[in-house]
Design a protein around this motif. Structure first.
Motif, short mmCIF file in Angstrom:
data_model
loop_
_atom_site.label_atom_id
_atom_site.label_comp_id
_atom_site.label_asym_id
_atom_site.label_seq_id
_atom_site.Cartn_x
_atom_site.Cartn_y
_atom_site.Cartn_z
N GLN A 146 0.79 -1.36 -0.07
CA GLN A 146 -0.07 0.09 0.01
C GLN A 146 0.79 1.19 0.04
OE1 GLN A 146 -3.73 0.52 0.10
NE2 GLN A 146 -2.95 2.62 -0.06
N VAL A 147 0.51 2.22 -0.98
CA VAL A 147 1.10 3.43 -0.87
C VAL A 147 0.05 4.60 -0.64
CG1 VAL A 147 2.37 5.23 -2.33
CG2 VAL A 147 2.94 2.97 -2.32
N THR A 148 0.10 5.49 0.29
CA THR A 148 -0.78 6.26 0.54
C THR A 148 -0.18 7.88 0.61
OG1 THR A 148 -2.08 4.81 1.84
CG2 THR A 148 -2.66 7.08 2.10
N VAL A 149 -0.79 8.51 -0.27
CA VAL A 149 -0.17 10.01 -0.31
C VAL A 149 -1.16 11.01 0.18
CG1 VAL A 149 1.04 11.58 -1.76
CG2 VAL A 149 1.14 9.17 -2.29
N SER A 150 -0.86 11.57 1.31
CA SER A 150 -1.67 12.42 1.90
C SER A 150 -1.46 14.12 1.29
CB SER A 150 -1.41 12.79 3.32
OG SER A 150 -0.13 13.04 3.41
#
Length: 124
Positions: A119-123
């Motif tokens: 998982q890659v999550t970019v805020s």
């Protein structure tokens, strides 16, 4: 047994960087690629690299920001992701293709083995 294991995903702020790794074992691939899939969306091509000559190909939206590379000795492919954007948020999968192709393969169906995803999550 053929295995592809991704690692390196996580949470990062927009504009930041992340490096994904995919360690392959069990056999040699003609090419390896990275795909991503966001909730409710189809799996999307990101980048691919041929194992013998290191030719690379990228999806347009990541050109200049992402870089795919490989270490043949370690049978590992990397995806360096810079200038990350919220729209990059997805589960990232690495994939291996067995058969030679004269052109870059950008469809998921063209790959034979897959990792479990990271998982890659970019805020924003």
């Amino acid at each position: 047994q053929v295995q592809l294991v991704e690692s390196g995903g996580g949470l990062v702020q927009a504009g930041g960087s992340l490096r994904l790794s995919c360690a392959a074992s069990g056999r040699t691939f003609y090419a390896m690629g990275w795909f991503r899939q966001a909730p409710g969306k189809e799996r999307e091509f990101v980048a691919t690299i041929s194992w013998s000559d290191s030719n690379t190909h990228y999806e347009d939206s990541v050109k200049g920001r992402f870089s795919i590379s490989r270490d043949n000795a370690k049978n590992t492919v990397y995806l360096q992701m810079n200038s990350l954007k919220p729209e990059d948020t997805a589960v990232y999968f690495c994939a291996g293709r067995l058969l030679y192709a004269s052109r870059p393969q950008t469809n998921a169906v063209q790959y034979d083995y897959w990792g479990q995803g990271t998982q890659v999550t970019v805020s924003s």
